[in-house]
Design an enzyme around this catalytic site. Structure first.
Site, PDB file in Angstrom:
ATOM      1  N   HIS A 180      -0.080   0.715 -10.125  1.00 45.74           N
ATOM      2  CA  HIS A 180      -0.882  -0.197  -9.288  1.00 45.74           C
ATOM      3  C   HIS A 180      -1.374  -1.397 -10.115  1.00 45.74           C
ATOM      4  O   HIS A 180      -2.567  -1.693 -10.186  1.00 45.74           O
ATOM      5  CB  HIS A 180      -2.075   0.546  -8.680  1.00 45.74           C
TER       6      HIS A 180
ATOM      7  N   GLU B 144      -1.988   8.315  -4.116  1.00 40.03           N
ATOM      8  CA  GLU B 144      -2.516   7.719  -5.343  1.00 40.03           C
ATOM      9  C   GLU B 144      -3.853   8.344  -5.744  1.00 40.03           C
ATOM     10  O   GLU B 144      -4.738   8.504  -4.912  1.00 40.03           O
ATOM     11  CB  GLU B 144      -2.684   6.216  -5.095  1.00 40.03           C
TER      12      GLU B 144
ATOM     13  N   ARG C  27       0.858  -1.182   0.000  1.00 39.31           N
ATOM     14  CA  ARG C  27       0.000   0.000   0.000  1.00 39.31           C
ATOM     15  C   ARG C  27       0.896   1.234   0.000  1.00 39.31           C
ATOM     16  O   ARG C  27       1.925   1.269   0.668  1.00 39.31           O
ATOM     17  CB  ARG C  27      -0.929   0.012   1.220  1.00 39.31           C
TER      18      ARG C  27
END
Length: 324
Positions: A290, A272, A243
């Site tokens: 991602h 993000e 993450r």
């Protein structure tokens, strides 16, 4: 009175999810817009109808405000293994079910991406590709794009769950020494030669490559920061497929600028989809959007599981991947 169950899918997914839900006779709506929804847009979308279930994404932030706005929704099935986008405790208070989609192939897909990043940055593949495309290659040069060696080096895993274990297995097959730290020991990888290290501070100075595999928790936010980055070897590389906020991105940018570490491969970002500007300009970092789990099989499995969670719930069956 309309008794047909209504399901919303918040982004276009592999069609297996829609097919499975339609086969059960549910009314299915899909948001066709290919962009991350703001909180306001998300609430506007899920309140267009009295939906019974929502198949949501990791980018959909779901909290008390969302639950208040859409009281008809009794299950949110997250198209992801993680669920840090959802206030699970608030959902429990309201009797709203939360489920996730830990596809069997996810560990393999993510582990493979770890090594794609590691080879790309360690062997300077992206730099070399740009060099050739720019017409700068004029012939073989002995010192051109010298990169890292992998044989007999040490791979440090921060987290050794399903994904960390798969990374360990691949790394060991490559001849890497495996060390790891985690809140729970993994006997499977220890039996195959991995060495347990009691904490992050001891692991970092030992590793030539560090790969992060922890969930996003208050205790793991900015796990890699100014202080911990400086514990790494100046020749070491950092890989993050877990993450984004696990790394203090501004501290990482400074560490790369000052050559505190040799490089980084990053698939997830603190802000993000925004990326700290300095990182986008550096040659000693490889950035991917991602996509660690972005294999066709994995993403299809995720769609199938996320849909099946909804089907099980709406049919009154135990939900296999219910977050308790």
């Amino acid at each position: 009175m309309d008794t047909q169950k209504k399901v919303l899918i918040t982004r276009k997914l592999p069609e297996d999810a829609e097919k499975a839900l339609l086969a059960r006779g549910y009314a299915v709506d899909i948001n066709e817009k290919e962009k991350t929804l703001s909180k306001r847009q998300f609430i506007s979308l899920i309140t267009k109808k009295d939906y019974d279930a929502v198949l949501c994404l990791l980018t959909d932030k779901i909290d008390a405000e969302v639950f208040d706005a859409a009281p008809s929704v009794k299950i949110f099935s997250n198209y992801a293994t993680g669920f840090d986008n959802i206030d699970v405790e608030e959902a429990k208070k309201r009797g709203v079910a939360i489920a996730n989609a830990p596809a069997p192939m996810t560990p393999t897909a993510v582990a493979e991406h770890v090594f794609a990043l590691l080879f790309s940055i360690g062997k300077r593949v992206i730099e070399a590709d740009r060099f050739v495309r720019a017409g700068k290659y004029k012939g073989w040069v002995p010192l051109l794009f010298l990169g890292a060696d992998f044989s007999d080096k040490t791979l440090g895993l921060v987290g050794a769950g399903r994904i960390g274990e798969k990374v360990a297995n691949i790394g060991r097959a490559m001849g890497l020494k495996i060390i790891y730290t985690d809140v729970a020991r993994n006997k499977n990888i220890e039996e195959k030669g991995a060495e347990y290290v009691e904490n992050l501070e001891k692991l970092l100075p030992m590793a030539d490559f560090v790969s992060l595999h922890v969930p996003l928790l208050p205790s793991t936010k900015h796990l890699m920061n100014e202080k911990t980055l400086r514990l790494m070897k100046p020749t070491a590389y950092l890989i993050n497929t877990s993450r984004g906020p696990v790394i203090d991105e501004k501290a990482l940018d400074r560490a790369l600028e000052e050559k505190v570490i040799a490089g980084a491969g990053i698939d997830v970002f603190e802000f993000e989809p925004k990326v700290v500007r300095g990182l986008r300009k550096r040659n000693n970092v490889v950035l991917t959007p991602h996509i660690a789990s972005a294999s066709l099989v994995t993403r299809t499995q995720m769609a199938q599981i996320a849909a099946e969670n909804i089907i099980e719930f709406l049919e009154g069956k135990p939900v296999t991947y219910l977050i308790k």
